[in-house]
Design a protein around this motif. Structure first.
Motif, PDB file in Angstrom:
ATOM      1  N   PRO A 142     -22.577  93.224  11.768  1.00  0.00           N
ATOM      2  CA  PRO A 142     -23.507  93.007  10.611  1.00  0.00           C
ATOM      3  C   PRO A 142     -24.308  92.732  10.640  1.00  0.00           C
ATOM      4  CG  PRO A 142     -21.669  92.119  11.541  1.00  0.00           C
ATOM      5  CD  PRO A 142     -21.748  92.779  12.949  1.00  0.00           C
ATOM      6  N   ASP A 143     -25.497  92.757   9.603  1.00  0.00           N
ATOM      7  CA  ASP A 143     -26.899  91.463   8.496  1.00  0.00           C
ATOM      8  C   ASP A 143     -25.605  90.019   8.577  1.00  0.00           C
ATOM      9  OD1 ASP A 143     -28.520  91.425   7.132  1.00  0.00           O
ATOM     10  OD2 ASP A 143     -28.006  90.477   6.417  1.00  0.00           O
ATOM     11  N   GLY A 144     -26.911  88.874   9.646  1.00  0.00           N
ATOM     12  CA  GLY A 144     -26.342  87.942   9.502  1.00  0.00           C
ATOM     13  C   GLY A 144     -25.050  87.185   9.972  1.00  0.00           C
ATOM     14  N   GLU A 165     -33.999  91.141  17.377  1.00  0.00           N
ATOM     15  CA  GLU A 165     -35.404  91.506  16.152  1.00  0.00           C
ATOM     16  C   GLU A 165     -35.664  92.700  16.358  1.00  0.00           C
ATOM     17  OE1 GLU A 165     -37.234  88.253  16.620  1.00  0.00           O
ATOM     18  OE2 GLU A 165     -36.068  87.016  15.677  1.00  0.00           O
ATOM     19  N   VAL A 169     -31.981  93.543  14.322  1.00  0.00           N
ATOM     20  CA  VAL A 169     -30.792  93.051  14.134  1.00  0.00           C
ATOM     21  C   VAL A 169     -31.247  91.553  13.301  1.00  0.00           C
ATOM     22  CG1 VAL A 169     -28.831  92.129  15.227  1.00  0.00           C
ATOM     23  CG2 VAL A 169     -29.111  94.358  16.120  1.00  0.00           C
ATOM     24  N   ASN A 170     -30.214  91.529  12.263  1.00  0.00           N
ATOM     25  CA  ASN A 170     -30.202  89.947  11.261  1.00  0.00           C
ATOM     26  C   ASN A 170     -29.180  89.170  11.710  1.00  0.00           C
ATOM     27  OD1 ASN A 170     -31.500  88.397   9.814  1.00  0.00           O
ATOM     28  ND2 ASN A 170     -30.478  88.948   8.393  1.00  0.00           N
ATOM     29  N   PHE A 171     -29.102  88.323  12.658  1.00  0.00           N
ATOM     30  CA  PHE A 171     -28.654  87.254  13.061  1.00  0.00           C
ATOM     31  C   PHE A 171     -28.903  86.018  12.828  1.00  0.00           C
ATOM     32  CE2 PHE A 171     -31.826  88.534  16.608  1.00  0.00           C
ATOM     33  CZ  PHE A 171     -32.094  86.735  16.799  1.00  0.00           C
TER      34      PHE A 171
END
Length: 330
Positions: A142-144, A165, A169-171
């Protein structure tokens, strides 16, 4: 007459023992009384593998030695370069960055006093999540998401965030020892752990005993993109590696090598190399990843100059064709 014969024999044995002792003393000229092997955090493959071969070398050579908890490959390059650790373990990516002076531990310092000693194994990059999270692929993250990338400065922490990245993927980045991150995943404090460690990773093996997990493989497209963008090669985590895996899992990997301070006596490094490389079954007993700790894999080092003692061992025992310009001091 009989007494004279016995005396002569005894004298011969004593003389022989003296010769052997003297030769041994000469061979050990300049050897340290003790040594340390830079490994990584507890719960990871580096610590288990490194502590194992350190103890083996110490026992076989009659020295005091053992593994030391460190921040992993980047820090090991620094420790071995300065001589704060006699031996260590690194991966080819961090080794190349350290030689280029881009090691974040000491930016601008070219760590060229750390020499190749012997090939260890390939480090696969793999992703683990709890089955209850519903994350079964990279696209499911999931995002974040809170992702644990291992100790700061480790191979995983250096490369896996960049890989994520590149895959879109945003993490949120988290660091820590593998055992600690495994506990955080189980407690719901992390969504994912991105491992770069020899398999089986002890922390993952422990997790799957305690809870249901997903070991997430890359798709063919994801694998191809990572291989194009980073110094890694194709790899497959075998189904038998973990009880959770029912089929081989697509991955990528980076080669690991043991390293030695380049100023150590050649006879010492050669003897230590011989202990590790001459009995693979014994090494596999320490950790399954050592199945790749084989003499013929000497050619996987394309980055570091060889320690003269290690180069001599591989030339004599593996027919290694190591060019002089890849041997330290030549």
């Amino acid at each position: 007459m009989k007494f004279t014969l016995m005396t002569g024999t005894a004298m011969a044995v004593a003389l022989s023992a003296t010769v052997v002792t003297t030769a041994t003393a000469q061979d050990r000229d300049g050897w340290p009384d003790s040594f340390t092997v830079g490994t990584a955090s507890q719960g990871g493959t580096y610590f288990a593998y490194g502590s194992g071969w350190a103890n083996l070398v110490a026992e076989e050579l009659g020295l005091s030695g053992g593994g030391e908890v460190t921040g992993g490959p980047m820090q090991n390059m620094a420790l071995v370069h300065t001589g704060d650790a006699q031996f260590g373990m690194t991966t080819m990516g961090p080794a190349a960055e350290s030689l280029a002076g881009t090691n974040p531990i000491a930016p601008g310092l070219q760590m060229d006093n750390a020499c190749a000693m012997f090939p260890m194994y390939q480090t696969p990059f793999s992703v683990t999540a709890l089955s209850s999270s519903g994350i079964a692929s990279i696209a499911d993250i999931p995002d974040g998401a809170k992702i644990g990338f291992g100790p700061a400065g480790s191979t995983s922490d250096t490369y896996f965030p960049r890989m994520m990245e590149a895959l879109g993927v945003n993490f949120e980045r988290r660091n820590g020892g593998w055992s600690d991150l495994g506990g955080q995943l189980q407690d719901g404090l992390l969504d994912v752990i991105a491992f770069a460690a020899g398999v089986p990773v002890p922390a993952v093996s422990q997790l799957e005993v305690q809870t249901d997990i997903n070991i997430i493989e890359f798709t063919e497209e994801e694998q191809a993109k990572i291989m194009a963008d980073f110094p890694v090669s194709e790899f497959s985590i075998g189904a038998g590696t973990y009880s959770t895996l029912e089929a081989d899992a697509r991955s990528v990997s980076m080669w690991n090598f043991a390293i030695a301070n380049c100023d150590l006596p050649a006879s010492f490094v050669k003897a230590a190399t011989d202990v590790v490389m001459s009995d693979n079954a014994r090494m596999v007993g320490i950790h399954k990843a050592a199945r790749s700790t084989l003499p013929e894999n000497w050619d996987k080092n394309k980055v570091l100059k060889w320690h003269p003692g290690a180069a001599e061992w591989f030339k004599e025992n593996a027919g290694a064709d190591i060019p002089d310009d890849m041997i330290h001091g030549m």
